[in-house]
Design an enzyme around this catalytic site. Structure first.
Site, PDB file in Angstrom:
ATOM      1  N   LYS A 193    -100.968  95.130 -13.084  1.00 61.19           N
ATOM      2  CA  LYS A 193    -101.534  96.309 -12.413  1.00 61.19           C
ATOM      3  C   LYS A 193    -101.601  96.006 -10.919  1.00 61.19           C
ATOM      4  CE  LYS A 193    -103.455  98.623 -16.125  1.00 61.19           C
ATOM      5  NZ  LYS A 193    -102.634  99.737 -16.525  1.00 61.19           N
ATOM      6  N   HIS A 241     -95.263  97.125 -25.315  1.00 59.92           N
ATOM      7  CA  HIS A 241     -94.162  97.747 -24.568  1.00 59.92           C
ATOM      8  C   HIS A 241     -93.078  96.732 -24.162  1.00 59.92           C
ATOM      9  CE1 HIS A 241     -97.033 100.882 -24.577  1.00 59.92           C
ATOM     10  NE2 HIS A 241     -97.687 100.571 -23.484  1.00 59.92           N
ATOM     11  N   ARG A 254    -115.759 114.632 -32.979  1.00 63.22           N
ATOM     12  CA  ARG A 254    -117.196 114.618 -33.293  1.00 63.22           C
ATOM     13  C   ARG A 254    -117.925 115.776 -32.631  1.00 63.22           C
ATOM     14  NH1 ARG A 254    -117.462 108.234 -33.275  1.00 63.22           N
ATOM     15  NH2 ARG A 254    -116.424 108.513 -31.304  1.00 63.22           N
ATOM     16  N   GLU A 293     -97.049  98.107 -12.293  1.00 59.95           N
ATOM     17  CA  GLU A 293     -97.764  99.364 -12.027  1.00 59.95           C
ATOM     18  C   GLU A 293     -98.464  99.275 -10.680  1.00 59.95           C
ATOM     19  OE1 GLU A 293     -99.506 101.419 -15.663  1.00 59.95           O
ATOM     20  OE2 GLU A 293    -100.045  99.319 -15.929  1.00 59.95           O
ATOM     21  N   LYS A 304    -101.871 103.141 -30.027  1.00 56.19           N
ATOM     22  CA  LYS A 304    -102.295 101.796 -29.684  1.00 56.19           C
ATOM     23  C   LYS A 304    -103.772 101.810 -29.315  1.00 56.19           C
ATOM     24  CE  LYS A 304    -101.657 100.127 -25.720  1.00 56.19           C
ATOM     25  NZ  LYS A 304    -101.651  99.915 -24.254  1.00 56.19           N
ATOM     26  N   LYS A 328     -89.173 106.710 -24.130  1.00 58.68           N
ATOM     27  CA  LYS A 328     -88.614 106.917 -22.782  1.00 58.68           C
ATOM     28  C   LYS A 328     -87.093 106.984 -22.860  1.00 58.68           C
ATOM     29  CE  LYS A 328     -92.432 104.620 -20.389  1.00 58.68           C
ATOM     30  NZ  LYS A 328     -93.040 105.564 -19.481  1.00 58.68           N
ATOM     31  N   ASP A 346     -95.367 103.499 -29.919  1.00 59.12           N
ATOM     32  CA  ASP A 346     -95.296 102.754 -28.664  1.00 59.12           C
ATOM     33  C   ASP A 346     -94.539 103.686 -27.741  1.00 59.12           C
ATOM     34  OD1 ASP A 346     -94.300 101.234 -26.480  1.00 59.12           O
ATOM     35  OD2 ASP A 346     -94.701  99.408 -27.608  1.00 59.12           O
ATOM     36  N   HIS A 347     -95.232 104.286 -26.780  1.00 55.31           N
ATOM     37  CA  HIS A 347     -94.590 105.386 -26.059  1.00 55.31           C
ATOM     38  C   HIS A 347     -93.379 104.922 -25.238  1.00 55.31           C
ATOM     39  CE1 HIS A 347     -97.090 104.115 -22.636  1.00 55.31           C
ATOM     40  NE2 HIS A 347     -96.312 104.850 -21.864  1.00 55.31           N
ATOM     41  N   ASP A 400    -102.364  94.751 -23.360  1.00 55.27           N
ATOM     42  CA  ASP A 400    -102.168  96.151 -22.975  1.00 55.27           C
ATOM     43  C   ASP A 400    -100.682  96.488 -22.791  1.00 55.27           C
ATOM     44  OD1 ASP A 400    -103.269  98.703 -22.182  1.00 55.27           O
ATOM     45  OD2 ASP A 400    -102.728  98.206 -20.117  1.00 55.27           O
TER      46      ASP A 400
END
Ligand code: BG6
Length: 512
Positions: A362, A263, A62, A239, A171, A205, A200-201, A258
């Site tokens: 997390k 994942h 934008r 994490e 995502k 991996k 989906d990263h 999330d």
């Protein structure tokens, strides 16, 4: 080095990885993901000579940004986030083919301008170019972008040829079953499924890809990979980081949406699926969907299959960390979970009775993602008898990150004149064997999409099957508000509720 002639499996994997002339268009070009992951991924592909000769990068957003400024932003992103030091020769080649188009996502005229821009590139190139659209925007604008790609004809470029237009969708892919279904319907009204790459990263991996190689390129695992020998499976995606500056997003998301629905469920599917008939995308994805369908609906409520919690203040990596509800952008009344754990039962011939425990959170003690396959204990006749020996069940663990590798816990005799045993760990580390500069997930995924290989992407039915499992949990949590929400100190391994989930089945979480 193994001889590919004698190892057809290796041979199959080393197939030619060349992409046709391609224009990658990034929607959300000034966003965080673009700077941190996408532009560095493209740069590193260029560095490895994996980009086609006629490669162009077009940012779309934008904000009006002159081409020159977009190139400067891209250069700065590479400098800050690339796994390699930028090489001026590589960057100059890429910069010469980098441009920017400004426009609103709901503005059809902007997409017509984009189409004209791409036509001009194609004309200059003198060959057909494939366009790969990368939708890396907030999900609120997925629909207008998709519809305008349809209305402007961009979605149908070279539709009958292998270099047809393709679209990568970031995502979150919906926020429950209904919204994922609606998004699939919108996508389907514009694109054919073969054009669509839901990312989906985790699938990009190295260790996640290695899971298939370990399972199906080694004959020793398959005979043991079932309920006769495996006691339980634990998947941890922990994490250290908190929500950082993403509080606004995270409040609407939570750990289940999330991390688990996407994942972690992908890790379950790859760990537990049946051997596919080939390495083709459809063959692999068919098996993943079959597996996801075999997971039983989760038992909700107290004593059920799910646990959730929020972190409170604590110490992480030697530094003090605030509680979730004290973080920037988070409501003090928040009922969003920062930790979720599930116990899955897979009702098929291979896995019936083997619990799959999943947890993700997390602000946990350490950043670690691993899949641990816990084998049954040996029969209690010799070394396992009478509690005289320190015996553990064998555990095979795939360490996805960090320090990628594989380890196997075996019971071993301690050297000496009496027979005493001790579990020892036999390990393989990628960095030691292959060096540490492995490609980032996004490099592999962007290259695969350019080549038209959807193996490491999620098919529409796969996304919906996973949402089908998670949606009742989300609905029950939304209805309960904060009731039933446990807590854990930042820097710990999670809440009591997650331990209880295992205890009543005689298991404990393993310390990764
Ligand atoms: C993203 C989540 O999909 O994955 C983030 O939205 C999370 O919240 C990230 O931090 C983790 O990815 P990785 O590759 O660091 O494990």
């Amino acid at each position: 080095m193994a001889d590919p002639q004698r190892h057809p499996f290796l041979h199959g994997l080393s197939k030619h990885r060349g992409a046709p002339p391609t224009v990658v268009v990034i929607f959300g070009a000034s966003g965080d993901l673009t700077a941190r992951k996408l532009i560095p991924a493209v740069y590193n592909l260029g560095h490895d000579n994996l980009l086609p000769a006629d490669f162009h990068l077009v940012g779309f957003g934008r904000k009006p940004i002159p081409d020159e400024e977009f190139r400067n932003l891209a250069a700065a992103a590479i400098k800050e986030f690339s796994r390699r030091e930028p090489d001026p020769a590589v960057w100059n080649r890429l910069a010469a083919n980098t441009s920017y188009v400004a426009g609103g996502y709901d503005e059809k005229a902007a997409f017509d301008r984009l189409a004209a821009h791409i036509d001009a590139i194609e004309k200059r190139t003198g060959r057909d170019v494939q366009v790969l659209f990368y939708i890396s925007t907030p999900p609120t604008v997925f629909t207008p972008i998709l519809l305008n790609l349809g209305a402007s004809g961009l979605a149908h470029r070279h539709i009958d040829l292998p270099h047809h237009a393709k679209v990568i969708i970031e995502k979150p892919f919906g926020r429950d079953l209904a919204s994922a279904h609606a998004l699939n319907a919108t996508i389907g009204s514009v694109f054919q499924e073969r054009q669509v790459y839901r990312i989906d990263h985790y699938l990009g991996k190295e260790t996640v890809q290695d899971l298939l190689v370990q399972r199906f390129a080694n004959a020793i695992f398959e005979p043991l990979w079932n309920r006769n020998f495996i006691d339980s499976v634990q998947i941890t995606v922990a994490e250290e980081v908190g929500v950082g500056s993403r509080g606004g997003y995270y409040e609407q998301s939570g750990a289940l949406r999330d991390m688990i629905q996407n994942h972690t469920m992908q890790l379950v599917a790859l760990t537990a699926m049946e051997p596919p008939v080939s390495l083709d995308a459809e063959a692999i994805r068919d098996e993943k969907v079959k597996l996801l369908r075999a997971i039983q609906p989760l038992v909700l409520g107290e004593g059920g299959d799910v646990a959730r919690a929020q972190y409170t203040a604590g110490m992480v990596g030697g530094k003090s960390a605030p509680g979730y509800r004290e973080e920037e952008g988070i409501s003090p009344e928040s009922a969003t979970e920062t930790f979720a754990a599930l116990r899955l039962s897979i009702n098929n011939w291979r896995w019936q009775g083997v619990p799959f425990y999943l947890r993700s959170g997390k602000r946990m003690a350490r950043r670690v993602s691993e899949i641990a396959i816990n084998f049954k204990c040996p029969p209690g006749t010799l070394f396992a008898a009478g509690g005289r020996f320190d015996l553990a069940g064998n555990t095979l663990s795939f360490q996805i990150q960090p320090d990628e590798g594989l380890s196997l816990i075996l019971n071993t005799k301690i050297p000496g004149l009496e027979t005493r045993t001790q579990p020892v760990k036999m390990s393989f580390r990628y960095a030691t064997t292959f060096g540490s500069n492995t490609p980032e997930a996004y490099e592999r995924l962007v290259l695969d999409a350019m080549i038209g290989d959807g193996t490491l992407f999620i098919r529409g039915d796969e996304a919906e099957t996973s949402w089908k499992l998670c949606t009742p949990v989300l609905e029950s949590w939304a209805a309960a508000g904060r009731e039933g929400m446990d807590s854990y100190h930042a820097g710990s391994w999670g809440p009591k509720a997650a331990e209880t989930l295992l205890e009543k089945h005689g298991h404990v979480w393993r310390q990764p």
